[in-house]
Design a protein around this motif. Structure first.
Motif, PDB file in Angstrom:
ATOM      1  N   ASP A  25      47.834 -14.092  27.448  1.00 60.63           N
ATOM      2  CA  ASP A  25      48.002 -12.760  27.008  1.00 60.63           C
ATOM      3  C   ASP A  25      47.124 -12.745  25.704  1.00 60.63           C
ATOM      4  N   TYR A  26      47.069 -13.887  24.934  1.00 59.17           N
ATOM      5  CA  TYR A  26      46.299 -13.728  23.669  1.00 59.17           C
ATOM      6  C   TYR A  26      44.744 -13.736  23.852  1.00 59.17           C
ATOM      7  N   LEU A  27      44.566 -14.674  24.773  1.00 61.32           N
ATOM      8  CA  LEU A  27      42.986 -14.962  25.407  1.00 61.32           C
ATOM      9  C   LEU A  27      42.537 -13.464  25.946  1.00 61.32           C
ATOM     10  N   LEU A  28      43.258 -12.935  26.752  1.00 53.92           N
ATOM     11  CA  LEU A  28      42.567 -11.781  27.659  1.00 53.92           C
ATOM     12  C   LEU A  28      43.339 -10.511  27.443  1.00 53.92           C
ATOM     13  N   PRO A  29      42.624  -9.402  27.466  1.00 48.24           N
ATOM     14  CA  PRO A  29      43.710  -7.960  27.535  1.00 48.24           C
ATOM     15  C   PRO A  29      44.261  -7.918  29.141  1.00 48.24           C
ATOM     16  N   VAL A  30      45.368  -8.399  28.971  1.00 46.07           N
ATOM     17  CA  VAL A  30      45.969  -8.366  30.506  1.00 46.07           C
ATOM     18  C   VAL A  30      46.791  -7.144  30.750  1.00 46.07           C
ATOM     19  N   LEU A  31      46.330  -6.557  31.730  1.00 53.05           N
ATOM     20  CA  LEU A  31      47.115  -5.492  31.920  1.00 53.05           C
ATOM     21  C   LEU A  31      48.119  -5.635  33.044  1.00 53.05           C
ATOM     22  N   GLY A  32      48.004  -6.681  33.894  1.00 49.19           N
ATOM     23  CA  GLY A  32      48.685  -7.291  35.011  1.00 49.19           C
ATOM     24  C   GLY A  32      48.718  -8.527  35.406  1.00 49.19           C
ATOM     25  N   SER A  33      49.490  -9.369  35.759  1.00 51.40           N
ATOM     26  CA  SER A  33      49.378 -10.884  35.937  1.00 51.40           C
ATOM     27  C   SER A  33      49.892 -11.012  37.427  1.00 51.40           C
ATOM     28  N   VAL A  34      49.180 -11.366  38.527  1.00 54.69           N
ATOM     29  CA  VAL A  34      49.641 -11.812  39.737  1.00 54.69           C
ATOM     30  C   VAL A  34      50.213 -12.912  39.815  1.00 54.69           C
ATOM     31  N   LEU A  35      51.352 -13.076  40.434  1.00 60.00           N
ATOM     32  CA  LEU A  35      52.492 -14.003  40.383  1.00 60.00           C
ATOM     33  C   LEU A  35      53.031 -14.348  41.778  1.00 60.00           C
ATOM     34  N   GLY A  36      53.365 -15.529  42.237  1.00 62.43           N
ATOM     35  CA  GLY A  36      54.174 -15.880  43.336  1.00 62.43           C
ATOM     36  C   GLY A  36      55.364 -15.634  42.959  1.00 62.43           C
ATOM     37  N   ASN A  37      56.381 -15.411  43.932  1.00 59.72           N
ATOM     38  CA  ASN A  37      57.784 -15.228  43.458  1.00 59.72           C
ATOM     39  C   ASN A  37      58.594 -16.391  42.500  1.00 59.72           C
ATOM     40  N   GLY A  38      57.938 -17.549  42.736  1.00 57.82           N
ATOM     41  CA  GLY A  38      58.542 -18.696  42.069  1.00 57.82           C
ATOM     42  C   GLY A  38      58.123 -18.282  40.406  1.00 57.82           C
ATOM     43  N   GLU A  72      54.126   4.516  37.472  1.00 58.68           N
ATOM     44  CA  GLU A  72      52.969   4.625  36.935  1.00 58.68           C
ATOM     45  C   GLU A  72      53.063   4.782  35.463  1.00 58.68           C
ATOM     46  N   ARG A  73      54.033   4.994  34.793  1.00 59.64           N
ATOM     47  CA  ARG A  73      54.365   5.266  33.516  1.00 59.64           C
ATOM     48  C   ARG A  73      54.090   3.819  32.723  1.00 59.64           C
ATOM     49  N   SER A  74      54.467   2.793  33.543  1.00 57.84           N
ATOM     50  CA  SER A  74      54.426   1.292  33.096  1.00 57.84           C
ATOM     51  C   SER A  74      52.935   1.112  32.889  1.00 57.84           C
ATOM     52  N   TRP A  75      52.192   1.469  33.726  1.00 62.72           N
ATOM     53  CA  TRP A  75      50.773   1.267  33.573  1.00 62.72           C
ATOM     54  C   TRP A  75      49.948   1.789  32.403  1.00 62.72           C
ATOM     55  N   THR A  76      50.442   3.270  32.283  1.00 62.53           N
ATOM     56  CA  THR A  76      49.703   3.600  31.108  1.00 62.53           C
ATOM     57  C   THR A  76      50.144   3.296  29.612  1.00 62.53           C
ATOM     58  N   ALA A  77      51.486   2.908  29.816  1.00 55.78           N
ATOM     59  CA  ALA A  77      52.204   2.477  28.609  1.00 55.78           C
ATOM     60  C   ALA A  77      51.437   0.993  28.156  1.00 55.78           C
ATOM     61  N   ARG A  78      51.176   0.192  29.017  1.00 54.43           N
ATOM     62  CA  ARG A  78      50.679  -1.157  28.883  1.00 54.43           C
ATOM     63  C   ARG A  78      49.310  -0.823  28.409  1.00 54.43           C
ATOM     64  N   LEU A  79      48.536  -0.135  29.019  1.00 54.12           N
ATOM     65  CA  LEU A  79      47.136   0.250  28.546  1.00 54.12           C
ATOM     66  C   LEU A  79      47.201   0.662  26.986  1.00 54.12           C
ATOM     67  N   GLN A  80      47.995   1.751  26.830  1.00 59.37           N
ATOM     68  CA  GLN A  80      47.896   2.025  25.224  1.00 59.37           C
ATOM     69  C   GLN A  80      48.299   0.923  24.355  1.00 59.37           C
ATOM     70  N   TRP A  81      49.408   0.075  24.786  1.00 56.91           N
ATOM     71  CA  TRP A  81      49.572  -0.795  24.002  1.00 56.91           C
ATOM     72  C   TRP A  81      48.558  -1.948  23.675  1.00 56.91           C
ATOM     73  N   LEU A  82      47.665  -2.131  24.918  1.00 54.69           N
ATOM     74  CA  LEU A  82      46.592  -2.951  24.868  1.00 54.69           C
ATOM     75  C   LEU A  82      45.434  -2.352  23.900  1.00 54.69           C
ATOM     76  N   ASP A  83      45.297  -1.292  24.070  1.00 53.77           N
ATOM     77  CA  ASP A  83      44.314  -0.529  23.113  1.00 53.77           C
ATOM     78  C   ASP A  83      44.753  -0.386  21.684  1.00 53.77           C
ATOM     79  N   GLN A  84      46.082  -0.534  21.226  1.00 56.82           N
ATOM     80  CA  GLN A  84      46.463  -0.524  20.050  1.00 56.82           C
ATOM     81  C   GLN A  84      46.677  -1.877  19.594  1.00 56.82           C
TER      82      GLN A  84
END
Length: 546
Positions: A345-358, A37-49
């Motif tokens: 990541d430059y174009l969008l405020p990306v909190l998380g990116s959904v990816l396949g394993n590859g 959960e800390r990863s999510w809050t840290a990423r959100l704070q970084w996006l805000d800043q």
């Protein structure tokens, strides 16, 4: 619909380490771990800043609104865009190439994951989080996207394809598909799908979509909008010229720091290899990791003697000339597989990116590039993974004592199938043929050995004679085996149906078959029922029993 977790090997050790032993590979990623959960809050704070480091929201949303009003005009999508326009709103993003009829099932599962991950993140953080699907329309490999597969009633994994003669390889979004080509593909799908209560309406819906679509990307976007627009899924085409203008500052940074960017990719590749993993994308020596579109053809750029050139010798720029070209014609520039994550990541405020394993595996190559360009890798979320099985198929598996693990291991499955067929040979005919051939050789070999003392040439002749007799026995044995298979055709077709349904082309079902086969069988609301399946943040493979 019953959902049960079952293992499925991804063949991507680095991705599996990311999910099960994150600390061991954290230095390659650094964006945070999805289950923390800390990863999510840290990423959100970084996006805000760091709002000032990204493209302007209002300009971005203005273009996305125009694009979605044309291809994905659902009220829920317009609501998502209005929220994205507000500072503080973040996104869950993910994408795929624009395949024929949306391509394999994994595309559907990725779209579902993006939406459900956004819902989970919004609940976790108490912040607006909207889903964005990034259509990789800038890709130029037509043969990768011009086809899809369905299982025909005759148990053939059948390909539907829109062929093209070799020529200039331009972005898929800019490659026109004619009415005749659409009609041919739709007619082929109609021929291959079994008749049923949903077929006529489903095909009419498809034909209506194709009739107003000038490219694979247009049709792809309209179909995704039909199925997922109601859930607020925003669509984005990476080949959109209007977005290129917004991306120009990042392209400029990539050009100005191109040597350092290349070094970052090489350094990451060496670190991956040093940990015993195989890098999942090539880092070309002297590669600029950018494309330039020249006279409709997408050309990969390299650095040679202080200039940016392509392999064919069609274009050549000094760094300053390339920057001038960018400022005049940003629509001519395009990302490759290694720069696209950074551009997203430059174009969008990306909190998380959904990816396949590859994709998770090759994103490890981009961690240092993010840092170089003053960005930070988002949290990587594994795409949900499913295999669909109906009750009839399950009954076949029960009848022959087959488990999921048996079918997943192709060597084991082949042995079980062969053993079952052998048990149907109650007269032991195949075994008797093998015994007879051994007995014949045992009697004839000593005689052949004596023939040489009579006349030298008889030894060679005797060997040839033996081979012909054995060949005739083999011929008869093959005919017997064929007859045995014909007499047990029903059982063998059951085995074939099991394998071809679950592992067509010996690949996971989700990587081969198209969604239309499942909509044809289970109805228009099948995707809505899929959306009711609980979200699994770690992307464990699950069976859907229909």
């Amino acid at each position: 619909m019953n959902v049960v977790q079952e293992p499925l090997q991804s063949g991507q050790p680095l991705a599996e380490s990311y999910l099960s032993d994150y600390e061991a590979v954290e230095h390659l990623y650094g964006g945070g771990y999805p289950a923390n959960e800390r990863s999510w809050t840290a990423r959100l704070q970084w996006l805000d800043q760091t709002e000032h480091l990204r493209a302007g929201r209002k300009e971005l949303v203005s273009r996305l609104r125009e694009y979605n009003e044309r291809l994905n005009p659902e009220a829920a999508v317009m609501s998502s865009l209005s929220r994205l326009e507000q500072p503080g709103t973040v996104v869950i993003a993910g994408g795929q190439q624009s395949g024929l009829f949306t391509g394999p099932l994994l595309v559907i599962y990725k779209a579902a994951t993006i939406i459900k991950a956004a819902e989970r993140a919004a609940s976790l953080l108490g912040r607006d989080v909207v889903p964005v699907f990034w259509i990789a329309g800038e890709d130029h490999d037509w043969d990768e996207v011009n086809h899809t597969y369905v299982l025909s009633p005759s148990l053939e994994v059948s390909r539907i394809r829109i062929p093209r003669e070799e020529g200039r390889r331009g972005p898929v979004s800019h490659t026109t598909v004619s009415e005749e080509e659409w009609n041919h593909a739709a007619t082929e799908l109609e021929r291959l799908l079994p008749d049923g209560e949903f077929k006529a309406d489903l095909l009419q819906q498809l034909r209506d979509t194709l009739a107003v679509s000038g490219s694979l990307t247009d049709a792809f976007a309209r179909l995704l909008g039909t199925w997922f627009g109601k859930y607020g899924l925003i669509l984005l085409d990476s080949a959109d010229p209007a977005l290129r203008r917004l991306e120009a500052p990042m392209f400029e940074a990539m050009i100005r720091s191109n040597d350092e960017l290349e070094s970052a990719y090489h350094a990451a590749s060496k670190e991956i290899a040093a940990q015993g993993f195989h890098p999942q994308a090539e880092v070309a020596e002297g590669g600029a990791n950018l494309f330039y579109v020249f006279e409709g053809e997408r050309l990969l750029l390299f650095k040679r003697e202080g200039r940016f050139v392509d392999r064919k010798g069609l274009v050549s720029f000094t760094p300053n000339e390339l920057l001038d070209e960018l400022h005049s014609h940003p629509e001519r520039f395009s990302n490759n597989v290694l720069t696209r994550p950074v551009m997203q990541d430059y174009l969008l405020p990306v909190l998380g990116s959904v990816l396949g394993n590859g994709e998770i595996a090759y994103w490890a190559l981009t961690g240092k590039a993010f840092e170089l360009l003053q960005l930070r890798m988002p949290i990587l979320l594994p795409r949900m993974s499913f295999t669909v099985m109906d009750d009839k198929l399950q009954k076949h598996m029960d009848k022959y004592g087959l488990t999921w693990e048996d079918v997943m291991d192709h060597a084991v499955f082949d042995r079980i199938k062969a053993a079952w067929l052998a048990r149907q040979d109650q007269l032991r005919l195949v075994e008797q043929f093998e015994d007879m051939k051994r007995a014949f050789a045992g009697m004839y070999d000593p005689l052949i050995g004596q023939l040489g003392s009579v006349e030298k040439g008889l030894l060679k002749l005797g060997g040839a004679n033996k081979a012909k007799i054995i060949e005739q026995m083999d011929f008869m044995q093959t005919r017997v085996r064929d007859a045995l298979e014909r007499s047990n055709e029903t059982g063998l077709r059951h085995f074939d149906r099991i394998e071809l349904t679950l592992f067509p082309q010996r690949k996971p079902q989700e990587r081969v078959f198209n969604i239309f086969a499942y909509l044809n069988r289970y109805g228009f609301d099948w995707i809505d029922r899929l959306m009711e399946v609980p979200y699994d943040m770690m992307g464990h493979h699950r069976m859907i029993y229909m």
